[in-house]
Design an enzyme around this catalytic site. Structure first.
Site, PDB file in Angstrom:
ATOM      1  N   ARG A  67      -6.233   3.187  -0.653  1.00  0.00           N
ATOM      2  CA  ARG A  67      -6.928   1.956  -1.026  1.00  0.00           C
ATOM      3  C   ARG A  67      -8.342   2.255  -1.498  1.00  0.00           C
ATOM      4  O   ARG A  67      -8.715   1.989  -2.607  1.00  0.00           O
ATOM      5  CB  ARG A  67      -6.994   0.987   0.161  1.00  0.00           C
ATOM      6  CG  ARG A  67      -5.720   0.231   0.381  1.00  0.00           C
ATOM      7  CD  ARG A  67      -5.761  -0.486   1.684  1.00  0.00           C
ATOM      8  NE  ARG A  67      -6.016   0.468   2.760  1.00  0.00           N
ATOM      9  CZ  ARG A  67      -5.643   0.307   4.006  1.00  0.00           C
ATOM     10  NH1 ARG A  67      -5.030  -0.774   4.364  1.00  0.00           N
ATOM     11  NH2 ARG A  67      -5.901   1.219   4.912  1.00  0.00           N
ATOM     12  N   LYS A 107       3.257   4.452  24.240  1.00  0.00           N
ATOM     13  CA  LYS A 107       1.856   4.428  23.772  1.00  0.00           C
ATOM     14  C   LYS A 107       1.663   3.468  22.603  1.00  0.00           C
ATOM     15  O   LYS A 107       0.622   3.450  21.972  1.00  0.00           O
ATOM     16  CB  LYS A 107       1.432   5.828  23.308  1.00  0.00           C
ATOM     17  CG  LYS A 107       1.261   6.816  24.438  1.00  0.00           C
ATOM     18  CD  LYS A 107       0.641   8.091  23.911  1.00  0.00           C
ATOM     19  CE  LYS A 107       0.740   9.193  24.941  1.00  0.00           C
ATOM     20  NZ  LYS A 107       0.688  10.517  24.327  1.00  0.00           N
ATOM     21  N   HIS A 153       1.968  -2.905   0.828  1.00  0.00           N
ATOM     22  CA  HIS A 153       3.094  -1.993   1.027  1.00  0.00           C
ATOM     23  C   HIS A 153       4.220  -2.310   0.026  1.00  0.00           C
ATOM     24  O   HIS A 153       4.821  -1.405  -0.552  1.00  0.00           O
ATOM     25  CB  HIS A 153       3.680  -2.138   2.443  1.00  0.00           C
ATOM     26  CG  HIS A 153       2.748  -1.784   3.565  1.00  0.00           C
ATOM     27  ND1 HIS A 153       2.466  -2.652   4.594  1.00  0.00           N
ATOM     28  CD2 HIS A 153       2.048  -0.653   3.843  1.00  0.00           C
ATOM     29  CE1 HIS A 153       1.648  -2.064   5.455  1.00  0.00           C
ATOM     30  NE2 HIS A 153       1.367  -0.852   5.013  1.00  0.00           N
ATOM     31  N   SER A 165      -2.819  -4.157   7.364  1.00  0.00           N
ATOM     32  CA  SER A 165      -2.115  -4.848   8.452  1.00  0.00           C
ATOM     33  C   SER A 165      -3.121  -5.273   9.517  1.00  0.00           C
ATOM     34  O   SER A 165      -3.029  -6.363  10.082  1.00  0.00           O
ATOM     35  CB  SER A 165      -1.069  -3.920   9.071  1.00  0.00           C
ATOM     36  OG  SER A 165      -0.132  -3.526   8.105  1.00  0.00           O
TER      37      SER A 165
END
Ligand code: PNS
Length: 164
Positions: A95, A44, A20, A133
């Site tokens: 990616r 959520k 990032h 992540s």
């Protein structure tokens, strides 16, 4: 400042990785300002880090960028948030081929919702293309070392979170 000098970089950033960071730095070569917009879904949200923790980590990482990088959060549709912020461009990183279908669908849907908003795709840097992540969290949770893949402050928080 012209509206099109601001780009919104949306995502979960749970947590922010060096992938990032690289993308934001490269975006700043083209845009005057980047707003890192963390999406929230109260009730959520299954993220590891709270919204406040994620915002703080981003602010620490980009503290030295003379206000050109702003961390913010939003609820609801990204296109509505972009309109409120008067931004015309959304940045997303690509990616691998596997990212493409999901990203293509999102870009098309967002375009349908707000045709004036454009999604710009950036290829991730060659040293970062395998970082996510999700994987970073998994590796740290199992005792692996992710130094070099996330900023130092994020590494410290990840290790603390998993009590290693
Ligand atoms: O980092 P992520 O999880 O890939 O980011 C996905 C994100 C936050 C960009 C996407 O889920 C999003 O835009 N959420 C906000 C709600 C919304 O606008 N949904 C419709 C997308 S077409």
């Amino acid at each position: 400042m012209a509206q099109n000098n601001v780009a919104i970089y949306p995502g979960s950033f749970d947590p922010i990785t060096n992938g990032h960071v690289d993308l934001v730095k490269r975006t700043l070569r083209v845009f005057e300002r980047v707003i890192i917009a963390i999406a929230t879904n109260p009730g959520k949200d299954s993220s590891l880090f709270s919204l406040e923790e994620r915002l703080q980590m981003v602010r620490e990482v980009f503290g030295g960028f003379k206000g050109r990088v702003q961390a913010d959060s939003f609820e609801g549709l990204l296109v509505d948030y972009a309109e409120r912020r008067q931004a015309r461009v959304i940045i997303r990183g690509l990616r691998a081929v596997s990212d493409f279908e999901y990203e293509f669908q999102m870009a098309m849907m967002n375009h349908r919702l707000k045709p004036k908003l454009e999604t710009f795709f950036m290829m991730t840097g060659e040293s970062e293309f395998y970082i996510s992540s999700r994987l970073v969290k998994e590796v740290v949770s199992l005792g692996g070392d992710v130094s070099g893949l996330v900023p130092g402050n994020v590494l410290t928080k990840l290790v603390k979170k998993f009590n290693h």
